[in-house]
Design a protein around this motif. Structure first.
Motif, PDB file in Angstrom:
ATOM      1  N   LYS A 157       0.827  -1.213   0.000  1.00  0.00           N
ATOM      2  CA  LYS A 157       0.000   0.000   0.000  1.00  0.00           C
ATOM      3  C   LYS A 157       0.859   1.260   0.000  1.00  0.00           C
ATOM      4  N   LEU A 158       1.956   1.246   0.753  1.00  0.00           N
ATOM      5  CA  LEU A 158       2.860   2.384   0.780  1.00  0.00           C
ATOM      6  C   LEU A 158       3.484   2.612  -0.587  1.00  0.00           C
ATOM      7  N   GLY A 159       3.893   1.549  -1.241  1.00  0.00           N
ATOM      8  CA  GLY A 159       4.465   1.668  -2.578  1.00  0.00           C
ATOM      9  C   GLY A 159       3.479   2.237  -3.572  1.00  0.00           C
ATOM     10  N   VAL A 160       2.236   1.789  -3.512  1.00  0.00           N
ATOM     11  CA  VAL A 160       1.198   2.302  -4.411  1.00  0.00           C
ATOM     12  C   VAL A 160       0.945   3.780  -4.136  1.00  0.00           C
ATOM     13  N   ALA A 161       0.904   4.163  -2.868  1.00  0.00           N
ATOM     14  CA  ALA A 161       0.665   5.565  -2.521  1.00  0.00           C
ATOM     15  C   ALA A 161       1.795   6.466  -3.022  1.00  0.00           C
ATOM     16  N   VAL A 162       3.035   6.024  -2.867  1.00  0.00           N
ATOM     17  CA  VAL A 162       4.172   6.812  -3.349  1.00  0.00           C
ATOM     18  C   VAL A 162       4.148   6.882  -4.868  1.00  0.00           C
ATOM     19  N   ASP A 163       3.795   5.783  -5.515  1.00  0.00           N
ATOM     20  CA  ASP A 163       3.683   5.779  -6.980  1.00  0.00           C
ATOM     21  C   ASP A 163       2.682   6.828  -7.456  1.00  0.00           C
ATOM     22  N   HIS A 164       1.522   6.880  -6.815  1.00  0.00           N
ATOM     23  CA  HIS A 164       0.511   7.860  -7.196  1.00  0.00           C
ATOM     24  C   HIS A 164       0.988   9.282  -6.935  1.00  0.00           C
ATOM     25  N   ALA A 165       1.688   9.483  -5.820  1.00  0.00           N
ATOM     26  CA  ALA A 165       2.202  10.813  -5.498  1.00  0.00           C
ATOM     27  C   ALA A 165       3.221  11.273  -6.539  1.00  0.00           C
ATOM     28  N   VAL A 166       4.105  10.380  -6.941  1.00  0.00           N
ATOM     29  CA  VAL A 166       5.114  10.720  -7.959  1.00  0.00           C
ATOM     30  C   VAL A 166       4.428  11.025  -9.290  1.00  0.00           C
ATOM     31  N   ASP A 167       3.445  10.218  -9.660  1.00  0.00           N
ATOM     32  CA  ASP A 167       2.709  10.472 -10.907  1.00  0.00           C
ATOM     33  C   ASP A 167       2.038  11.838 -10.873  1.00  0.00           C
ATOM     34  N   ASN A 168       1.426  12.203  -9.754  1.00  0.00           N
ATOM     35  CA  ASN A 168       0.773  13.505  -9.641  1.00  0.00           C
ATOM     36  C   ASN A 168       1.774  14.645  -9.746  1.00  0.00           C
ATOM     37  N   ILE A 169       2.920  14.498  -9.088  1.00  0.00           N
ATOM     38  CA  ILE A 169       3.936  15.553  -9.136  1.00  0.00           C
ATOM     39  C   ILE A 169       4.468  15.730 -10.549  1.00  0.00           C
ATOM     40  N   VAL A 170       4.743  14.630 -11.219  1.00  0.00           N
ATOM     41  CA  VAL A 170       5.277  14.701 -12.575  1.00  0.00           C
ATOM     42  C   VAL A 170       4.249  15.279 -13.537  1.00  0.00           C
ATOM     43  N   SER A 171       2.986  14.910 -13.387  1.00  0.00           N
ATOM     44  CA  SER A 171       1.951  15.428 -14.287  1.00  0.00           C
ATOM     45  C   SER A 171       1.715  16.916 -14.054  1.00  0.00           C
ATOM     46  N   GLU A 172       1.888  17.400 -12.823  1.00  0.00           N
ATOM     47  CA  GLU A 172       1.725  18.836 -12.540  1.00  0.00           C
ATOM     48  C   GLU A 172       2.873  19.652 -13.091  1.00  0.00           C
ATOM     49  N   MET A 173       4.029  19.032 -13.259  1.00  0.00           N
ATOM     50  CA  MET A 173       5.187  19.753 -13.784  1.00  0.00           C
ATOM     51  C   MET A 173       5.073  19.996 -15.287  1.00  0.00           C
ATOM     52  N   ARG A 174       4.275  19.207 -15.976  1.00  0.00           N
ATOM     53  CA  ARG A 174       4.157  19.329 -17.438  1.00  0.00           C
ATOM     54  C   ARG A 174       3.323  20.484 -17.838  1.00  0.00           C
TER      55      ARG A 174
END
Length: 59
Positions: A42-59
């Motif tokens: 669950k922690l890995g999935v949560a971090v994955d989603h957080a990284v995806d959100n950060i990267v998508s906001e940078m674009r």
């Protein structure tokens, strides 16, 4: 690369490496069904989603 993004990418890479090592070490066949295994997943999935959100906001 933004330092915040670098931090999250590093964190996720560390979690993935730790999860891979944890799966390769010999344990009982029911080890991933334990509460700790589920929490790590669950922690890995949560971090994955957080990284995806950060990267998508940078674009």
């Amino acid at each position: 690369m933004n330092t915040n993004t670098g931090f999250w990418v590093g964190m996720s890479a560390g979690l993935v490496a730790g999860a891979a090592l944890g799966m390769m070490t010999p344990h009982g066949k029911d080890s991933m069904k334990t509460q700790v295994g589920k929490s790590i997943h669950k922690l890995g999935v949560a971090v994955d989603h957080a990284v995806d959100n950060i990267v998508s906001e940078m674009r």
